[in-house]
Write a protein that holds these residues in place. Structure first.
Motif, PDB file in Angstrom:
ATOM      1  N   ALA A   7      36.428  36.048  27.411  1.00  0.00           N
ATOM      2  CA  ALA A   7      36.451  34.650  27.851  1.00  0.00           C
ATOM      3  C   ALA A   7      35.000  34.282  28.125  1.00  0.00           C
ATOM      4  O   ALA A   7      34.463  34.585  29.191  1.00  0.00           O
ATOM      5  N   TRP A   8      34.354  33.689  27.138  1.00  0.00           N
ATOM      6  CA  TRP A   8      32.921  33.420  27.233  1.00  0.00           C
ATOM      7  C   TRP A   8      32.577  32.505  28.394  1.00  0.00           C
ATOM      8  O   TRP A   8      31.530  32.653  29.006  1.00  0.00           O
ATOM      9  N   ALA A   9      33.437  31.567  28.713  1.00  0.00           N
ATOM     10  CA  ALA A   9      33.149  30.622  29.806  1.00  0.00           C
ATOM     11  C   ALA A   9      33.017  31.341  31.147  1.00  0.00           C
ATOM     12  O   ALA A   9      32.186  30.976  31.972  1.00  0.00           O
ATOM     13  N   SER A  10      33.814  32.369  31.359  1.00  0.00           N
ATOM     14  CA  SER A  10      33.754  33.088  32.636  1.00  0.00           C
ATOM     15  C   SER A  10      33.009  34.421  32.535  1.00  0.00           C
ATOM     16  O   SER A  10      32.759  35.067  33.541  1.00  0.00           O
ATOM     17  N   GLY A  11      32.683  34.830  31.314  1.00  0.00           N
ATOM     18  CA  GLY A  11      31.984  36.091  31.132  1.00  0.00           C
ATOM     19  C   GLY A  11      32.868  37.303  31.373  1.00  0.00           C
ATOM     20  O   GLY A  11      32.389  38.375  31.695  1.00  0.00           O
ATOM     21  N   THR A  12      34.165  37.143  31.200  1.00  0.00           N
ATOM     22  CA  THR A  12      35.119  38.208  31.465  1.00  0.00           C
ATOM     23  C   THR A  12      35.561  38.865  30.157  1.00  0.00           C
ATOM     24  O   THR A  12      35.846  38.180  29.186  1.00  0.00           O
ATOM     25  N   ASP A  13      35.615  40.183  30.149  1.00  0.00           N
ATOM     26  CA  ASP A  13      36.141  40.944  29.022  1.00  0.00           C
ATOM     27  C   ASP A  13      37.337  41.760  29.495  1.00  0.00           C
ATOM     28  O   ASP A  13      37.305  42.344  30.573  1.00  0.00           O
ATOM     29  N   VAL A  14      38.371  41.794  28.671  1.00  0.00           N
ATOM     30  CA  VAL A  14      39.551  42.599  28.964  1.00  0.00           C
ATOM     31  C   VAL A  14      39.773  43.536  27.784  1.00  0.00           C
ATOM     32  O   VAL A  14      39.858  43.089  26.637  1.00  0.00           O
ATOM     33  N   TYR A  15      39.833  44.827  28.057  1.00  0.00           N
ATOM     34  CA  TYR A  15      40.089  45.813  27.024  1.00  0.00           C
ATOM     35  C   TYR A  15      41.537  46.276  27.117  1.00  0.00           C
ATOM     36  O   TYR A  15      42.033  46.557  28.206  1.00  0.00           O
ATOM     37  N   MET A  16      42.207  46.331  25.972  1.00  0.00           N
ATOM     38  CA  MET A  16      43.575  46.852  25.912  1.00  0.00           C
ATOM     39  C   MET A  16      43.696  47.789  24.727  1.00  0.00           C
ATOM     40  O   MET A  16      43.082  47.551  23.681  1.00  0.00           O
ATOM     41  N   THR A  17      44.499  48.811  24.890  1.00  0.00           N
ATOM     42  CA  THR A  17      44.813  49.691  23.767  1.00  0.00           C
ATOM     43  C   THR A  17      45.638  48.905  22.763  1.00  0.00           C
ATOM     44  O   THR A  17      46.120  47.812  23.047  1.00  0.00           O
TER      45      THR A  17
END
Length: 64
Positions: A7-17
């Protein structure tokens, strides 16, 4: 291997298998099917359904 959602706007990355992505898309498709009213919302839900049916958690890497 897995998938990273950003989520570029918040700078959040979520990794999932890949299995986690599979379940995530399945849950979003089920939860969004009934409330989707506009064509954009319905197409978004169809995208999650297609990801489940064809890509099996491999969102951008499956070639069919």
């Amino acid at each position: 291997m897995g998938n990273t959602f950003s989520a570029w706007a918040s700078g959040t990355d979520v990794y999932m298998t890949n299995g986690g992505t599979h379940v995530f898309c399945d849950v979003l498709a089920l939860a969004g099917s009934a409330p989707a009213r506009t064509p954009w919302q319905q197409n978004l839900i169809l995208h999650f359904c297609d990801t489940e049916r064809y890509a099996h958690g491999f969102g951008g890497s499956a070639v069919w």
